[in-house]
Design a protein around this motif. Structure first.
Motif, mmCIF file in Angstrom:
data_model
loop_
_atom_site.group_PDB
_atom_site.id
_atom_site.type_symbol
_atom_site.label_atom_id
_atom_site.label_comp_id
_atom_site.label_asym_id
_atom_site.label_seq_id
_atom_site.Cartn_x
_atom_site.Cartn_y
_atom_site.Cartn_z
ATOM 1 N N ARG A 133 9.233 42.414 -72.420
ATOM 2 C CA ARG A 133 8.210 41.436 -72.050
ATOM 3 C C ARG A 133 8.770 40.430 -71.040
ATOM 4 N NH1 ARG A 133 6.795 37.193 -75.403
ATOM 5 N NH2 ARG A 133 9.057 36.970 -75.526
ATOM 6 N N ASP A 134 9.974 39.949 -71.301
ATOM 7 C CA ASP A 134 10.589 38.981 -70.393
ATOM 8 C C ASP A 134 10.886 39.606 -69.034
ATOM 9 O OD1 ASP A 134 10.474 37.191 -72.466
ATOM 10 O OD2 ASP A 134 12.584 37.408 -73.037
ATOM 11 N N GLU A 135 11.323 40.853 -69.040
ATOM 12 C CA GLU A 135 11.600 41.556 -67.784
ATOM 13 C C GLU A 135 10.305 41.784 -67.002
ATOM 14 O OE1 GLU A 135 13.594 45.786 -66.252
ATOM 15 O OE2 GLU A 135 13.960 45.058 -68.297
ATOM 16 N N MET A 136 9.232 42.095 -67.718
ATOM 17 C CA MET A 136 7.944 42.299 -67.070
ATOM 18 C C MET A 136 7.439 41.015 -66.409
ATOM 19 S SD MET A 136 4.506 41.497 -67.808
ATOM 20 C CE MET A 136 4.404 41.430 -69.588
ATOM 21 N N ILE A 137 7.554 39.905 -67.107
ATOM 22 C CA ILE A 137 7.095 38.631 -66.550
ATOM 23 C C ILE A 137 7.951 38.221 -65.361
ATOM 24 C CG2 ILE A 137 6.914 36.150 -67.038
ATOM 25 C CD1 ILE A 137 5.956 36.907 -69.831
ATOM 26 N N ALA A 138 9.241 38.515 -65.414
ATOM 27 C CA ALA A 138 10.106 38.217 -64.273
ATOM 28 C C ALA A 138 9.693 39.023 -63.051
ATOM 29 C CB ALA A 138 11.566 38.513 -64.632
ATOM 30 N N ALA A 139 9.234 40.265 -63.287
ATOM 31 C CA ALA A 139 8.813 41.123 -62.173
ATOM 32 C C ALA A 139 7.418 40.762 -61.675
ATOM 33 C CB ALA A 139 8.856 42.590 -62.601
ATOM 34 N N ILE A 140 6.531 40.346 -62.584
ATOM 35 C CA ILE A 140 5.145 39.988 -62.246
ATOM 36 C C ILE A 140 4.881 38.585 -62.803
ATOM 37 C CG2 ILE A 140 2.730 40.720 -62.282
ATOM 38 C CD1 ILE A 140 4.475 42.840 -61.101
ATOM 39 N N PRO A 141 5.368 37.535 -62.134
ATOM 40 C CA PRO A 141 5.237 36.177 -62.684
ATOM 41 C C PRO A 141 3.801 35.753 -62.957
ATOM 42 C CG PRO A 141 6.788 36.213 -60.849
ATOM 43 C CD PRO A 141 6.113 37.543 -60.872
ATOM 44 N N SER A 142 2.844 36.247 -62.162
ATOM 45 C CA SER A 142 1.449 35.847 -62.347
ATOM 46 C C SER A 142 0.872 36.331 -63.670
ATOM 47 C CB SER A 142 0.597 36.390 -61.197
ATOM 48 O OG SER A 142 0.647 37.811 -61.156
ATOM 49 N N ALA A 143 1.543 37.269 -64.321
ATOM 50 C CA ALA A 143 1.032 37.807 -65.581
ATOM 51 C C ALA A 143 1.294 36.888 -66.767
ATOM 52 C CB ALA A 143 1.653 39.180 -65.855
ATOM 53 N N GLN A 144 2.198 35.949 -66.617
ATOM 54 C CA GLN A 144 2.623 35.136 -67.765
ATOM 55 C C GLN A 144 1.459 34.439 -68.452
ATOM 56 O OE1 GLN A 144 5.861 32.477 -67.004
ATOM 57 N NE2 GLN A 144 6.074 31.919 -69.153
ATOM 58 N N ASP A 145 0.556 33.858 -67.685
ATOM 59 C CA ASP A 145 -0.571 33.124 -68.262
ATOM 60 C C ASP A 145 -1.862 33.920 -68.245
ATOM 61 O OD1 ASP A 145 1.053 30.838 -68.674
ATOM 62 O OD2 ASP A 145 0.790 30.271 -66.570
ATOM 63 N N LYS A 146 -1.773 35.213 -67.928
ATOM 64 C CA LYS A 146 -2.991 36.022 -67.819
ATOM 65 C C LYS A 146 -2.940 37.280 -68.687
ATOM 66 C CE LYS A 146 -3.952 34.639 -63.022
ATOM 67 N NZ LYS A 146 -4.173 35.140 -61.647
ATOM 68 N N LEU A 147 -2.065 37.297 -69.679
ATOM 69 C CA LEU A 147 -1.980 38.468 -70.543
ATOM 70 C C LEU A 147 -3.166 38.488 -71.504
ATOM 71 C CD1 LEU A 147 1.818 38.732 -71.454
ATOM 72 C CD2 LEU A 147 0.468 40.312 -70.056
ATOM 73 N N LEU A 148 -3.983 39.539 -71.412
ATOM 74 C CA LEU A 148 -5.135 39.676 -72.291
ATOM 75 C C LEU A 148 -4.716 40.127 -73.682
ATOM 76 C CD1 LEU A 148 -7.465 41.554 -69.789
ATOM 77 C CD2 LEU A 148 -7.489 39.112 -70.331
ATOM 78 N N GLY A 149 -3.564 40.730 -73.771
ATOM 79 C CA GLY A 149 -3.071 41.220 -75.046
ATOM 80 C C GLY A 149 -2.106 42.361 -74.826
ATOM 81 N N ALA A 150 -1.616 42.905 -75.931
ATOM 82 C CA ALA A 150 -0.688 44.031 -75.865
ATOM 83 C C ALA A 150 -1.171 45.147 -76.774
ATOM 84 C CB ALA A 150 0.723 43.601 -76.267
ATOM 85 N N GLY A 151 -1.140 46.362 -76.254
ATOM 86 C CA GLY A 151 -1.384 47.543 -77.063
ATOM 87 C C GLY A 151 -0.054 48.141 -77.458
ATOM 88 N N ILE A 152 0.111 48.434 -78.727
ATOM 89 C CA ILE A 152 1.354 49.005 -79.244
ATOM 90 C C ILE A 152 1.061 50.395 -79.772
ATOM 91 C CG2 ILE A 152 3.314 48.686 -80.782
ATOM 92 C CD1 ILE A 152 2.980 46.349 -78.868
ATOM 93 N N VAL A 153 1.743 51.386 -79.224
ATOM 94 C CA VAL A 153 1.574 52.773 -79.667
ATOM 95 C C VAL A 153 2.808 53.200 -80.448
ATOM 96 C CG1 VAL A 153 1.458 55.160 -78.885
ATOM 97 C CG2 VAL A 153 -0.001 53.456 -77.839
ATOM 98 N N MET A 154 2.574 53.720 -81.637
ATOM 99 C CA MET A 154 3.652 54.179 -82.509
ATOM 100 C C MET A 154 3.268 55.521 -83.115
ATOM 101 S SD MET A 154 4.311 50.555 -84.473
ATOM 102 C CE MET A 154 5.966 51.002 -85.012
#
Length: 390
Positions: A133-154
């Motif tokens: 998650r931290d690596e993703m936000i570092a790559a796409i900074p604009s996503a930090q305050d615009k995350l609609l949610g997370a889907g987790i597949v297991m």
């Protein structure tokens, strides 16, 4: 499928939320629409639609796309989904790896990454996911305050069931509430699903199921899973384990066997290994199909029979518009299975007025379930939970 999100609130709040999703869904499907057209489609007043659009514009989920003339009067202002208005985070947890992807509002992949590990226990997985998650936000900074949610597949099944111990289980997860665990770690709405359900939803957002509302999806992971979508919503079952079709018995070559023992990636890998091919990964399987390896085609003959039996079961139980076959299997192999599966006459789907083929090939990729995890979040954004009301 387990979900943790914000509280549902009052009936009026739920109705308003559903109407917002309905407006987003119509605009997403059409590409662009005007207020009056949306109001007609949803049987809402133009004022109600105007209020919803104003909110969605303020939230950044929609943007104006110019005007379009339609009959008399002034040209109608058109609205479209803002690709950068929000993002959906997808995580796929496997016994030896975690895959992550970030999708924008149009379903475009803007970030993806894969890590391997040896410890798949809950604490270790959570540590890897937060780092991703931290690596993703570092790559796409604009996503930090615009995350609609997370889907987790297991891997399924969820909880302690009679199917535990089938080879793809995650250690120490059967007594854990994964939705709660990931919600506490990521602090955003969470949707937990198996790989088949997530991949089924990915096809609705960006794949061959666009425009379909009721369909089945046969997913090739390590085993074989089934995702069922009815009126745009996943059928998950009481405990999130609907669709464990891989353990259904089918008659193949005069003998009964579990479906995934003859129709799965693990099945073909074992068959080829038993015939001297050694370790067979995704790329090697692609090469063997291209070279028309005789042992692979022996397996395909049996697997095609099994797919025909599975088709009859799914059609008569669920009556889908179509059955999509996809997942972590080379596209050539999937196309061959679909083309050669004997489709049974004794099926409710065997009718003349069909608009869809009974079987069709969907997405073929190692990331199918990962992208599907993020698509779960997008689908929730675009699909109302009940009929819109004024």
């Amino acid at each position: 499928m387990a979900i943790i999100s914000s509280p549902k609130g009052s009936n009026a709040e739920r109705s308003r939320s559903s109407n917002r999703r309905a407006v987003m869904g119509y605009i997403h499907s059409a590409g662009e629409m005007g207020r009056a057209e949306i109001a007609r489609n949803l049987s809402l007043s133009t004022q109600a639609v105007s209020n919803i659009i104003a909110e969605l514009l303020e939230d950044g989920l929609l943007h104006e796309k110019g005007t379009r003339a339609s009959g008399r009067g002034l040209p109608a202002l058109q609205y479209g989904v803002n690709p950068d208005g929000g993002y959906a985070f997808g995580i796929e947890v496997r016994p030896n790896a975690i895959l992550a992807a970030l999708l924008d509002m149009q379903g475009k992949t803007v970030f993806k990454h894969r890590i391997t590990f040896k410890d798949a226990r809950p604490a270790a997985v959570i540590s890897h996911v937060t780092a991703l998650r931290d690596e993703m936000i570092a790559a796409i900074p604009s996503a930090q305050d615009k995350l609609l949610g997370a889907g987790i597949v297991m891997p399924g099944p969820f909880g302690t069931t009679g199917l535990i111990g089938q080879g793809s289980d995650l250690p120490e997860w059967s007594e854990v509430d994964p939705a709660k665990l990931f919600h506490e770690a990521l602090e955003i709405p969470i949707m937990v699903s198996n790989d088949a359900n997530a991949s089924a939803m990915a096809e609705r957002i960006t794949g061959v199921a666009q425009g379909l509302s009721t369909y089945a999806y046969l997913y090739f992971g390590t085993g074989l899973g089934l995702g069922l979508v009815s009126q745009g919503h996943l059928i998950s079952g009481a405990f999130g384990n609907a669709g464990e079709i891989g353990h259904v018995s089918v008659l193949v070559n005069g003998e009964y066997a579990s479906l995934e023992s003859v129709l799965s990636r693990l099945s073909v890998q074992r068959y080829l290994q038993n015939n001297g091919q050694g370790s067979v990964d995704f790329e090697r399987l692609t090469e063997l199909f291209s070279d028309k390896d005789p042992y692979l085609f022996e397996w395909l003959d049996t697997a095609s029979q099994a797919l025909g039996h599975a088709t009859q079961i799914i059609e008569n139980m669920f009556d889908p518009q179509t059955i999509i076959v996809g997942g972590a299997m080379p596209s050539g192999v999937l196309d061959h299975l679909v083309a050669n599966a004997p489709l049974p006459d004794l099926s409710v789907s065997n009718r003349l007025e069909r608009e869809q083929p009974r079987l069709k090939t969907g997405e073929s990729s190692r990331l199918t379930a990962t992208l599907g995890a993020a698509a779960l979040v997008l689908n929730q954004t675009y699909t109302p939970q009940f009929i819109p009301v004024h």
